[in-house]
Design a protein around this motif. Sequence first.
Motif, PDB file in Angstrom:
ATOM      1  N   ARG A   1      -1.877  16.924  31.615  1.00 30.83           N
ATOM      2  CA  ARG A   1      -1.661  16.098  30.418  1.00 30.83           C
ATOM      3  C   ARG A   1      -2.793  15.093  30.242  1.00 30.83           C
ATOM      4  O   ARG A   1      -3.298  14.879  29.141  1.00 30.83           O
TER       5      ARG A   1
ATOM      6  N   LEU B   1       7.167  26.545  24.603  1.00 33.05           N
ATOM      7  CA  LEU B   1       6.976  26.188  23.195  1.00 33.05           C
ATOM      8  C   LEU B   1       5.835  25.203  23.046  1.00 33.05           C
ATOM      9  O   LEU B   1       5.821  24.163  23.690  1.00 33.05           O
ATOM     10  N   GLU B   2       4.886  25.525  22.170  1.00 32.07           N
ATOM     11  CA  GLU B   2       3.807  24.580  21.904  1.00 32.07           C
ATOM     12  C   GLU B   2       4.208  23.554  20.844  1.00 32.07           C
ATOM     13  O   GLU B   2       3.542  22.540  20.688  1.00 32.07           O
TER      14      GLU B   2
ATOM     15  N   ASP C   1       6.600  11.632  23.316  1.00 33.87           N
ATOM     16  CA  ASP C   1       6.517  12.936  23.989  1.00 33.87           C
ATOM     17  C   ASP C   1       7.880  13.631  24.030  1.00 33.87           C
ATOM     18  O   ASP C   1       8.032  14.649  24.705  1.00 33.87           O
TER      19      ASP C   1
ATOM     20  N   TRP D   1       0.533  15.831  25.560  1.00 32.81           N
ATOM     21  CA  TRP D   1       1.738  15.735  26.371  1.00 32.81           C
ATOM     22  C   TRP D   1       2.484  17.059  26.466  1.00 32.81           C
ATOM     23  O   TRP D   1       3.274  17.264  27.377  1.00 32.81           O
ATOM     24  N   ASN D   2       2.249  17.977  25.503  1.00 29.13           N
ATOM     25  CA  ASN D   2       2.927  19.283  25.575  1.00 29.13           C
ATOM     26  C   ASN D   2       2.208  20.151  26.602  1.00 29.13           C
ATOM     27  O   ASN D   2       1.020  20.446  26.472  1.00 29.13           O
TER      28      ASN D   2
ATOM     29  N   ARG E   1      -3.343  25.566  27.323  1.00 28.06           N
ATOM     30  CA  ARG E   1      -4.268  26.309  26.458  1.00 28.06           C
ATOM     31  C   ARG E   1      -5.597  25.570  26.326  1.00 28.06           C
ATOM     32  O   ARG E   1      -6.672  26.173  26.378  1.00 28.06           O
TER      33      ARG E   1
ATOM     34  N   ASP F   1       1.307  18.619  36.549  1.00 25.82           N
ATOM     35  CA  ASP F   1       1.516  18.447  35.107  1.00 25.82           C
ATOM     36  C   ASP F   1       0.916  17.143  34.579  1.00 25.82           C
ATOM     37  O   ASP F   1       0.342  17.114  33.487  1.00 25.82           O
TER      38      ASP F   1
ATOM     39  N   HIS G   1       2.262  23.232  27.444  1.00 26.15           N
ATOM     40  CA  HIS G   1       1.736  24.550  27.074  1.00 26.15           C
ATOM     41  C   HIS G   1       0.470  24.421  26.226  1.00 26.15           C
ATOM     42  O   HIS G   1      -0.469  25.200  26.377  1.00 26.15           O
ATOM     43  N   ARG G   2       0.455  23.416  25.352  1.00 25.51           N
ATOM     44  CA  ARG G   2      -0.793  23.147  24.621  1.00 25.51           C
ATOM     45  C   ARG G   2      -1.860  22.649  25.586  1.00 25.51           C
ATOM     46  O   ARG G   2      -3.030  23.005  25.481  1.00 25.51           O
TER      47      ARG G   2
END
Lengths: 306, 306
Positions: free
Chosen positions: A175, B223-224, B87, A181-182, A188, A171, A184-185
Amino acid sequence: MTLLVVGSVALDSVFTPFGQTADALGGSAVHFSVAASLLHPVRVVGVIGNDFPVDQLDRLTLRGIDWSGVERVEGESFRWKGKYSYDLQSRETLETRLGVFANFQPRLPAGAEEAKFVFLGNIDPELQLGVLDQVKAPTLVACDTMNYWIQSRREPLLKLLSRVDLLMVNDAEAREFSGDWNIHRAGRWLLERGPRRVVIKQGEYGALLIEKDRTFAIPAYPLEEVFDPTGAGDAFAGGFMGYLARNGVADTDAMRRAMVYGSTMGSYAVSGFDIQGFEGVALHDVVERVQLFEDLTRIPAAERIQ
Amino acid sequence: MTLLVVGSVALDSVFTPFGQTADALGGSAVHFSVAASLLHPVRVVGVIGNDFPVDQLDRLTLRGIDWSGVERVEGESFRWKGKYSYDLQSRETLETRLGVFANFQPRLPAGAEEAKFVFLGNIDPELQLGVLDQVKAPTLVACDTMNYWIQSRREPLLKLLSRVDLLMVNDAEAREFSGDWNIHRAGRWLLERGPRRVVIKQGEYGALLIEKDRTFAIPAYPLEEVFDPTGAGDAFAGGFMGYLARNGVADTDAMRRAMVYGSTMGSYAVSGFDIQGFEGVALHDVVERVQLFEDLTRIPAAERIQ
């Protein structure tokens, strides 16, 4: 279905609250191949110096690992020295000596260019690209990387991303690479750079398999005793790729199952120093632990709420 | 099957990288009841000062929440002020003003002593014990706590633990209470203090349901966009207890499903300030997200490896 890994074969010195090792067998290709070999034959490509205690590699031979692709050259072997915090949540690199890896040019041994499942372990992305150029028609190419290359070799790393099917990172790396820092983003963002799937390893919290429209999450196996996290990510990759190579498939369902085999191998890896966590582990043990994962994550069926 | 929650009804001032609130509707009983009310009627016991903007509680009335057990007394309402890191991984408490909570003696309103599902939200464990003494024959009593009470009220907290069926805390609280950084050993330590089950919330990593011989792990909903984590743990508890109260059961299978409802409610909670994440959310939305959790965690069946 040949499974090929290129990566480091190293001598690790690790300090944990539970003990320490000095010049112990390590490196991404070693941890990967030990885990993978429980599921499928594996060929290793790497390099060692003439100071390497070759008898250590007998431990790989005993597992049926084909390390004929590991060159032995003049010079010092790759060495890594690190120290973990009291809770194993963080580690500090005390020393990295590239040694013979500095000038390594991977050459695939005869037949290895036909490999169908290829894992490009954590080395210079230029070398990972060099290996990829030698492979003829792979079914699945996965790669790992780390903060060092993200910072110093961003361009070749982005080029590599555009050419692999799957990126497997932790992770913090996801990042750092994405600047987001998210998680899931970040996933993507990485998908948009080329790979069809991204696996994000989260240590004691498990791992994510991120695809364009779907995500799969698997927890880590619940362990009350953890000795040494070194190599857990590579063992995860070995279990993941070993499962796919064994079955000769690379679709989403197979990858979700492969995540369970990866997590299982990671749980063995952290249970001992160097590759000791795998001592005495046989295929039936792996299968049993995989079944325990099914119970760990099983959501019981219920009457639908209206 | 009456569902009862005792906890704080507060005015929160929250600073996040995405905005801030001042004296917004908050508190453990509020977040709990908003989430629970999507699944089952809920009665709230708590206290507010005469400075509380009572029209804010209309937002609870509209959801069918029975807050007749919330006393309004002379004095200042409970206020909390906090600031999140960029974050959202950590937060700093800037100010806690207990106000009328300092002298609060919870009294159950008529009929509430018959409650079958009871959640003792995060308040002084002496008060939690006081509520427990007033409940006649509950099916399930669950409680929450926090570092403040772990440090300052360890003895009554241990007494409470010996009398509840389920403890629900976050991972930092479990570690602090047990003095053990390994979350599975910490869970076992807590089980040995009385409760039959321990739920450990791990924020973006999901949650664990730990029993003597089995563990269940559920990831967080991917969650994004996350705006404000305040109240997510209480919303989790509300979904968890609301699901059980709705079905009138408290066995392991039901609790595993309740974990999914809890995680779903947590995912709404973090999507907006105060209780705004629940705006426009209906039961069918909840059911739909629960189904998405099933896909998120589904390990496809496969031929068994021999």
